[in-house]
Design a protein around this motif. Structure first.
Motif, PDB file in Angstrom:
ATOM      1  N   THR A 182      17.478  51.612  23.365  1.00  0.00           N
ATOM      2  CA  THR A 182      16.858  52.780  22.731  1.00  0.00           C
ATOM      3  C   THR A 182      16.602  52.518  21.257  1.00  0.00           C
ATOM      4  O   THR A 182      15.565  52.924  20.708  1.00  0.00           O
ATOM      5  CB  THR A 182      17.757  54.020  22.903  1.00  0.00           C
ATOM      6  OG1 THR A 182      18.019  54.237  24.285  1.00  0.00           O
ATOM      7  CG2 THR A 182      17.095  55.251  22.315  1.00  0.00           C
ATOM      8  N   GLY A 183      17.534  51.830  20.612  1.00  0.00           N
ATOM      9  CA  GLY A 183      17.336  51.470  19.211  1.00  0.00           C
ATOM     10  C   GLY A 183      16.128  50.576  19.028  1.00  0.00           C
ATOM     11  O   GLY A 183      15.341  50.745  18.083  1.00  0.00           O
ATOM     12  N   ALA A 184      15.942  49.611  19.924  1.00  0.00           N
ATOM     13  CA  ALA A 184      14.783  48.724  19.856  1.00  0.00           C
ATOM     14  C   ALA A 184      13.491  49.505  20.061  1.00  0.00           C
ATOM     15  O   ALA A 184      12.477  49.262  19.387  1.00  0.00           O
ATOM     16  CB  ALA A 184      14.910  47.618  20.897  1.00  0.00           C
ATOM     17  N   LEU A 185      13.517  50.471  20.973  1.00  0.00           N
ATOM     18  CA  LEU A 185      12.349  51.320  21.202  1.00  0.00           C
ATOM     19  C   LEU A 185      12.028  52.127  19.945  1.00  0.00           C
ATOM     20  O   LEU A 185      10.852  52.255  19.565  1.00  0.00           O
ATOM     21  CB  LEU A 185      12.608  52.265  22.377  1.00  0.00           C
ATOM     22  CG  LEU A 185      11.547  53.357  22.629  1.00  0.00           C
ATOM     23  CD1 LEU A 185      10.192  52.726  22.940  1.00  0.00           C
ATOM     24  CD2 LEU A 185      12.003  54.283  23.757  1.00  0.00           C
ATOM     25  N   ALA A 186      13.068  52.669  19.286  1.00  0.00           N
ATOM     26  CA  ALA A 186      12.863  53.450  18.071  1.00  0.00           C
ATOM     27  C   ALA A 186      12.222  52.600  16.975  1.00  0.00           C
ATOM     28  O   ALA A 186      11.308  53.055  16.273  1.00  0.00           O
ATOM     29  CB  ALA A 186      14.189  54.023  17.587  1.00  0.00           C
ATOM     30  N   ARG A 187      12.669  51.359  16.850  1.00  0.00           N
ATOM     31  CA  ARG A 187      12.096  50.477  15.837  1.00  0.00           C
ATOM     32  C   ARG A 187      10.621  50.182  16.134  1.00  0.00           C
ATOM     33  O   ARG A 187       9.782  50.180  15.220  1.00  0.00           O
ATOM     34  CB  ARG A 187      12.898  49.179  15.763  1.00  0.00           C
ATOM     35  CG  ARG A 187      14.283  49.326  15.164  1.00  0.00           C
ATOM     36  CD  ARG A 187      14.934  47.952  14.974  1.00  0.00           C
ATOM     37  NE  ARG A 187      16.226  48.027  14.338  1.00  0.00           N
ATOM     38  CZ  ARG A 187      17.382  48.138  14.987  1.00  0.00           C
ATOM     39  NH1 ARG A 187      17.386  48.185  16.317  1.00  0.00           N
ATOM     40  NH2 ARG A 187      18.526  48.189  14.329  1.00  0.00           N
ATOM     41  N   ARG A 241      11.695  61.858  17.392  1.00  0.00           N
ATOM     42  CA  ARG A 241      12.580  62.935  17.828  1.00  0.00           C
ATOM     43  C   ARG A 241      12.930  62.860  19.312  1.00  0.00           C
ATOM     44  O   ARG A 241      14.002  63.292  19.728  1.00  0.00           O
ATOM     45  CB  ARG A 241      11.945  64.290  17.500  1.00  0.00           C
ATOM     46  CG  ARG A 241      12.918  65.454  17.561  1.00  0.00           C
ATOM     47  CD  ARG A 241      12.326  66.711  16.977  1.00  0.00           C
ATOM     48  NE  ARG A 241      12.071  66.595  15.556  1.00  0.00           N
ATOM     49  CZ  ARG A 241      12.980  66.738  14.613  1.00  0.00           C
ATOM     50  NH1 ARG A 241      14.238  66.967  14.946  1.00  0.00           N
ATOM     51  NH2 ARG A 241      12.657  66.629  13.343  1.00  0.00           N
ATOM     52  N   ASP A 242      12.025  62.297  20.126  1.00  0.00           N
ATOM     53  CA  ASP A 242      12.325  62.178  21.549  1.00  0.00           C
ATOM     54  C   ASP A 242      13.089  60.902  21.872  1.00  0.00           C
ATOM     55  O   ASP A 242      13.439  60.659  23.035  1.00  0.00           O
ATOM     56  CB  ASP A 242      11.023  62.231  22.365  1.00  0.00           C
ATOM     57  CG  ASP A 242      10.089  61.077  22.042  1.00  0.00           C
ATOM     58  OD1 ASP A 242      10.107  60.601  20.892  1.00  0.00           O
ATOM     59  OD2 ASP A 242       9.337  60.643  22.940  1.00  0.00           O
ATOM     60  N   VAL A 243      13.366  60.097  20.844  1.00  0.00           N
ATOM     61  CA  VAL A 243      14.074  58.830  21.043  1.00  0.00           C
ATOM     62  C   VAL A 243      15.455  58.855  20.384  1.00  0.00           C
ATOM     63  O   VAL A 243      16.439  58.376  20.965  1.00  0.00           O
ATOM     64  CB  VAL A 243      13.249  57.654  20.474  1.00  0.00           C
ATOM     65  CG1 VAL A 243      13.987  56.339  20.681  1.00  0.00           C
ATOM     66  CG2 VAL A 243      11.872  57.609  21.114  1.00  0.00           C
ATOM     67  N   LEU A 244      15.518  59.411  19.174  1.00  0.00           N
ATOM     68  CA  LEU A 244      16.764  59.442  18.422  1.00  0.00           C
ATOM     69  C   LEU A 244      17.248  60.887  18.246  1.00  0.00           C
ATOM     70  O   LEU A 244      16.434  61.813  18.190  1.00  0.00           O
ATOM     71  CB  LEU A 244      16.565  58.804  17.039  1.00  0.00           C
ATOM     72  CG  LEU A 244      16.198  57.317  17.006  1.00  0.00           C
ATOM     73  CD1 LEU A 244      16.017  56.852  15.564  1.00  0.00           C
ATOM     74  CD2 LEU A 244      17.269  56.476  17.697  1.00  0.00           C
ATOM     75  N   PRO A 245      18.559  61.083  18.117  1.00  0.00           N
ATOM     76  CA  PRO A 245      19.130  62.433  17.972  1.00  0.00           C
ATOM     77  C   PRO A 245      18.977  62.946  16.544  1.00  0.00           C
ATOM     78  O   PRO A 245      19.960  63.038  15.786  1.00  0.00           O
ATOM     79  CB  PRO A 245      20.598  62.226  18.359  1.00  0.00           C
ATOM     80  CG  PRO A 245      20.895  60.810  17.962  1.00  0.00           C
ATOM     81  CD  PRO A 245      19.620  60.036  18.221  1.00  0.00           C
ATOM     82  N   LEU A 246      17.764  63.324  16.157  1.00  0.00           N
ATOM     83  CA  LEU A 246      17.496  63.731  14.780  1.00  0.00           C
ATOM     84  C   LEU A 246      18.140  65.070  14.430  1.00  0.00           C
ATOM     85  O   LEU A 246      18.449  65.327  13.266  1.00  0.00           O
ATOM     86  CB  LEU A 246      15.989  63.806  14.541  1.00  0.00           C
ATOM     87  CG  LEU A 246      15.243  62.473  14.583  1.00  0.00           C
ATOM     88  CD1 LEU A 246      13.758  62.695  14.354  1.00  0.00           C
ATOM     89  CD2 LEU A 246      15.793  61.506  13.539  1.00  0.00           C
ATOM     90  N   GLY A 247      18.311  65.933  15.410  1.00  0.00           N
ATOM     91  CA  GLY A 247      18.924  67.230  15.127  1.00  0.00           C
ATOM     92  C   GLY A 247      18.132  67.980  14.076  1.00  0.00           C
ATOM     93  O   GLY A 247      16.912  68.111  14.153  1.00  0.00           O
TER      94      GLY A 247
END
Length: 279
Positions: A244-249, A168-174
């Motif tokens: 950011t995508g790489a961090l999320a993965r 949630r702190d990495v991707l815009p989950l809403g």
């Protein structure tokens, strides 16, 4: 000419989402197949029954039903042409002659008067633009006294949702995973299920909580790639930059690591098993 009113879902399931599910039929079945016996058992399918499978996707549950109705027939209906193509291919490969698949929007697809004995769905009835109209149409396809058994996604206790919530702190989950809104969790509230089916004319309603463990990948890396390659994962990644995508993965892989056991990542999913009757 086919009539489609649920245009947003029609576009999604005939675009990337539908293609992804069709290409990964076996993987999605591995995620959800723990619910199959619950669904088919609740439907009490008889040898001579005519079965209607709503939102059949790539046809796994339709084909399972067809095997149970050796002297009957199973019909699957779905919006997604890529998934229906895969469903037909699988039926041919399995030499099932008592199963057919129809492209259509269950909200308006011509079902009335067709006299099905039972309607089933494994997570295919949560996406209607007008759920009361859709279930009324499904009910119209059943004979008097016909049965319905549906699985709808539950909100609480889904480990794959909990895993994504860790981003949630990495991707815009809403509001992802919230109940009551349109989409996957539109029927996650049992009160809403009863309200919709009652308004659609069904009686004898029962809503039972169920859960099953699904196989999401060989290991944490494989499960992460699968989740991030799904429609929701791809949508989330499209809203952030590459770093950011790489961090999320990486974060998701770490979250999923403790779920590795016996050569697979297994996550618990929760659902509501809904049964009803057309009076």
């Amino acid at each position: 000419m086919e009539h489609i009113v649920n245009t947003e879902q029609e576009q999604a399931w005939n675009g990337y989402e539908g293609t992804h599910w069709a290409r990964n039929q076996d993987r999605w079945d591995a995620v959800n197949e723990g619910f199959d016996e619950m669904l088919l058992g609740a439907a009490a399918i008889g040898r001579e029954d005519a079965v209607l499978d709503i939102g059949c996707g790539a046809g796994s549950t339709t084909r399972l039903a067809a095997r149970r109705v050796a002297d009957g027939h199973a019909t699957g209906v779905d919006l997604s042409r890529p998934m229906l193509e895969r469903a037909r291919e699988s039926a041919r490969a399995e030499h099932l002659g008592n199963v057919t698949f129809e492209h259509g929007d269950a909200q308006v697809h011509p079902l009335a008067g067709r006299g099905f004995d039972v309607a089933i769905s494994r997570f295919g009835v949560m996406f209607f633009a007008d759920p009361v109209a859709a279930f009324a149409n499904i009910g119209g396809g059943l004979r008097t006294g016909g049965r319905a058994a549906f699985l709808v996604a539950g909100g609480d206790g889904n480990e794959w949702i909990q895993a994504l919530a860790g981003l949630r702190d990495v991707l815009p989950l809403g509001g992802f995973g919230a109940t009551g809104g349109p989409g996957m969790f539109s029927l996650a509230d049992p009160g809403r299920v009863r309200e919709v089916l009652s308004a659609a004319g069904f009686t004898g309603l029962a809503v039972e909580p169920v859960e099953a463990s699904g196989r999401w990948g060989r290991d944490a890396e494989d499960a992460t790639a699968f989740l991030m390659g799904s429609g929701p994962g791809r949508h989330l990644l499209s809203q952030v930059d590459e770093a950011t995508g790489a961090l999320a993965r990486r974060r998701l892989t770490d979250i999923l690591r403790p779920y590795e056991r016996d050569g697979a990542v297994r996550l618990r999913s929760t659902a509501w098993l809904v049964t009803a009757v057309r009076p």
